[in-house]
Enzyme design. Structure first.
Site, short mmCIF file in Angstrom:
data_model
loop_
_atom_site.label_atom_id
_atom_site.label_comp_id
_atom_site.label_asym_id
_atom_site.label_seq_id
_atom_site.Cartn_x
_atom_site.Cartn_y
_atom_site.Cartn_z
N HIS A 123 90.23 -6.92 27.23
CA HIS A 123 89.55 -5.61 27.23
C HIS A 123 88.82 -5.36 28.54
O HIS A 123 88.82 -4.24 29.07
CB HIS A 123 88.52 -5.54 26.09
CG HIS A 123 89.10 -5.40 24.72
ND1 HIS A 123 90.11 -4.52 24.41
CD2 HIS A 123 88.77 -6.02 23.55
CE1 HIS A 123 90.38 -4.61 23.11
NE2 HIS A 123 89.59 -5.52 22.57
N ASP A 133 99.03 1.56 22.94
CA ASP A 133 98.22 0.81 23.91
C ASP A 133 98.64 1.11 25.35
O ASP A 133 98.07 0.55 26.28
CB ASP A 133 98.33 -0.70 23.63
CG ASP A 133 99.73 -1.23 23.82
OD1 ASP A 133 100.67 -0.43 24.06
OD2 ASP A 133 99.92 -2.46 23.74
N ASP A 181 92.82 -17.38 15.54
CA ASP A 181 92.97 -18.02 16.85
C ASP A 181 94.22 -18.90 16.96
O ASP A 181 94.93 -18.88 17.98
CB ASP A 181 91.74 -18.90 17.16
CG ASP A 181 90.58 -18.09 17.71
OD1 ASP A 181 90.62 -16.83 17.63
OD2 ASP A 181 89.63 -18.71 18.22
N HIS A 191 93.96 -2.80 22.09
CA HIS A 191 94.66 -3.44 20.97
C HIS A 191 96.07 -2.88 20.89
O HIS A 191 96.34 -1.77 21.34
CB HIS A 191 93.92 -3.15 19.66
CG HIS A 191 92.51 -3.66 19.66
ND1 HIS A 191 91.44 -2.90 19.33
CD2 HIS A 191 92.03 -4.89 19.98
CE1 HIS A 191 90.33 -3.62 19.44
NE2 HIS A 191 90.66 -4.83 19.85
N GLN A 223 102.55 -0.85 16.52
CA GLN A 223 102.17 -1.41 15.23
C GLN A 223 100.86 -0.78 14.82
O GLN A 223 100.12 -0.28 15.67
CB GLN A 223 102.00 -2.94 15.33
CG GLN A 223 100.83 -3.38 16.20
CD GLN A 223 100.60 -4.88 16.22
OE1 GLN A 223 101.43 -5.64 16.72
NE2 GLN A 223 99.46 -5.31 15.68
N LEU A 254 82.98 -10.71 16.45
CA LEU A 254 83.09 -12.01 17.10
C LEU A 254 82.70 -11.89 18.57
O LEU A 254 82.12 -12.79 19.15
CB LEU A 254 84.54 -12.51 17.02
CG LEU A 254 85.25 -12.41 15.66
CD1 LEU A 254 86.71 -12.79 15.80
CD2 LEU A 254 84.56 -13.30 14.65
N GLU A 309 88.72 -10.70 24.62
CA GLU A 309 87.72 -9.80 25.21
C GLU A 309 87.92 -9.65 26.71
O GLU A 309 87.67 -8.59 27.28
CB GLU A 309 86.30 -10.28 24.90
CG GLU A 309 85.93 -10.29 23.41
CD GLU A 309 86.15 -8.98 22.68
OE1 GLU A 309 86.13 -7.91 23.33
OE2 GLU A 309 86.37 -9.02 21.46
N TRP A 344 97.51 -1.58 18.52
CA TRP A 344 97.57 -0.32 17.75
C TRP A 344 96.91 0.83 18.50
O TRP A 344 96.82 1.94 17.99
CB TRP A 344 96.93 -0.49 16.38
CG TRP A 344 95.52 -1.00 16.38
CD1 TRP A 344 94.38 -0.26 16.38
CD2 TRP A 344 95.09 -2.37 16.37
NE1 TRP A 344 93.26 -1.08 16.38
CE2 TRP A 344 93.68 -2.38 16.39
CE3 TRP A 344 95.77 -3.61 16.37
CZ2 TRP A 344 92.93 -3.56 16.39
CZ3 TRP A 344 95.02 -4.77 16.37
CH2 TRP A 344 93.63 -4.75 16.39
N THR A 349 104.96 -3.96 24.54
CA THR A 349 104.34 -4.33 23.27
C THR A 349 104.78 -3.30 22.24
O THR A 349 104.54 -2.12 22.42
CB THR A 349 102.80 -4.31 23.37
OG1 THR A 349 102.38 -3.00 23.83
CG2 THR A 349 102.29 -5.36 24.33
N1 ARG Z 1 86.50 -7.73 19.03
C1 ARG Z 1 87.21 -8.47 18.00
C2 ARG Z 1 86.29 -8.62 16.81
O1 ARG Z 1 85.15 -8.97 17.00
C3 ARG Z 1 87.66 -9.80 18.51
C4 ARG Z 1 88.84 -10.34 17.79
C5 ARG Z 1 89.23 -11.68 18.34
N2 ARG Z 1 90.21 -12.30 17.50
C6 ARG Z 1 90.36 -13.62 17.40
N3 ARG Z 1 91.28 -14.15 16.68
N4 ARG Z 1 89.58 -14.44 18.04
O2 ARG Z 1 86.68 -8.38 15.70
ZN ZN Z 2 89.39 -6.13 20.63
CA CA Z 3 102.99 -0.68 23.35
#
Ligand code: ARG
Ligand code: ZN
Ligand code: CA
Length: 374
Positions: free
Chosen positions: A194, A216, A255, A200, A224, A149, A191, A202, A221
């Site tokens: 990041h 992380d 989302d 993340h 998980q 995404l 993003e 995890w 947090t």
């Molecule tokens: N870098 C992640 C991907 O492309 C983005 C995830 C974003 N999640 C969302 N619910 N918009 O998989």
């Molecule tokens: Zn990500």
């Molecule tokens: Ca943590």
């Protein structure tokens, strides 16, 4: 290749976001009146006509950022009670400095490289050049062929000219060509997390790896391993022995089911902003920045640490604007220095701590760290 570029500025910065729902105000931190403003340059690089997203779609993404990073998103009242006191006002606001539009002959241009350079980031390779990436958050909206995404460069990670955030057009904003369940602008929220160094929940490894050693680095947090990709749970799972904070923006949850950054993530973002991305500070979306470099070796401050009285040596006799920020990114003092390359400065009213001096002469900006200890 045909490429057309139109450039315009929108002055969204000065406008305060007025919530349509009054109840939302109650959840917003009343104490914060001076959020840190992050100027954004959006580059729409399109191949298929539907990738040429509208200005309204771009603006809708900026609005989402200004909700999510101000704890002003509509999900706040409905956060699962286990986590509802962990939703932080990150105190960042985003303004749209400019949008560029470029037609490109490259399909899925995000994933296309030329001589190791990412085409989408360079005008002469079929994309659009970054605008001063030290001072603007550059977001490229373009097709991609990797099924992701979006993606982002972590602090210090990008090759020259390639620093920023990359989102596919159908996951950018909340209107126009957006596609469910990623139609609420949370890919960009994630993003940008990041881009400010967040991982993340995890940790740096793979999602769903069924081991709980990943981390992380943020204490509030919970651990998980589940990524919650393609899900919208009502109850948290327990992937590492404690309830998962599935609604955190740094998961892969749909989302509509993301809702929060924690206070620990907020502190981390502010720390990274001060130490790794200080050129973004003290900016707005109205002025044209002519700075093009962030060089620190030409300026000397001594002693440092200081009791507040120190000398500063500048590279020339130019007039320099000096802005001083505390360790949370708040402007605490501004002055102009006109009296030649050497000067004594007195900051006797500032409390002990770490400060950042942003020094500019209209051509260059310099960032220096100053420690006041008495
Ligand atoms: N870098 C992640 C991907 O492309 C983005 C995830 C974003 N999640 C969302 N619910 N918009 O998989
Ligand atoms: Zn990500
Ligand atoms: Ca943590």
């Amino acid at each position: 290749m045909y490429s057309s570029t139109s450039l315009f500025s929108q002055q969204r910065c000065a406008t305060t976001y007025i919530s349509p729902n009054n109840y939302k105000q109650d959840y917003k931190s009343a104490a914060v009146t001076n959020p840190i403003l992050i100027p954004v340059a959006v580059h729409v690089v399109w191949h298929a006509p539907e990738e040429q997203i509208s200005q309204e779609q771009v603006a809708s993404q900026i609005e989402v950022l200004n909700e999510d990073y101000r704890r002003d998103n509509i999900e706040i009242p409905d956060i699962h009670p286990l986590f509802d006191d962990l939703a932080a006002d990150v105190e960042l606001e985003f303004c749209l400095y400019t949008i560029t539009y470029t037609e490109t002959s490259y399909e899925g241009i995000y994933n296309q490289l030329s001589g190791g350079k990412r085409r989408v980031c360079f005008t002469d390779l079929g994309g659009h050049d970054a605008i001063a990436p030290d001072q603007y958050l550059n977001i490229w909206v373009s097709g991609r062929s990797d099924n992701a995404l979006g993606s982002a460069t972590a602090p210090g990670q990008a090759s020259t000219g390639e620093d920023g955030v990359f989102i596919a057009p159908e996951y950018f904003g909340t209107t126009g060509s957006v596609s469910t369940p990623y139609h609420l602008g949370r890919t960009c929220t994630h993003e940008i997390g990041h881009y400010f160094g967040l991982q993340h929940l995890w940790g740096p490894g793979l999602e769903n790896d069924a081991i709980c050693s990943g981390d992380d680095g943020i204490t509030d947090t919970p651990k998980q391993y589940s990524s919650y990709r393609n899900t919208c749970p009502s109850q948290p799972g327990n992937s590492c022995g404690t309830p998962d904070m599935f609604m955190n923006f740094m998961n892969y949850t749909d989302d509509a089911c993301m809702a929060l950054f924690t206070p620990g993530q907020k502190d981390f973002i502010h720390h990274i902003l001060m130490t790794e991305r200080p050129g973004l500070l003290d900016s707005d979306c109205t002025s044209t920045h002519t700075y093009n470099n962030l060089i620190n070796n030409d300026i000397h401050i001594a002693p440092n640490p200081t009791d507040g009285v120190f000398s500063i040596q500048l590279p020339s006799n130019d007039i320099y604007d000096i802005a001083i920020f505390d360790s949370t990114g708040r402007l605490v003092k501004q002055m102009q220095k006109v009296s030649g390359p050497y000067d004594q400065m007195k900051l006797v009213h500032l409390t002990n701590g770490i400060y950042f001096l942003k020094i500019g002469n209209g051509q260059k900006i310099y960032i220096k760290k100053l420690i006041i200890a008495r």
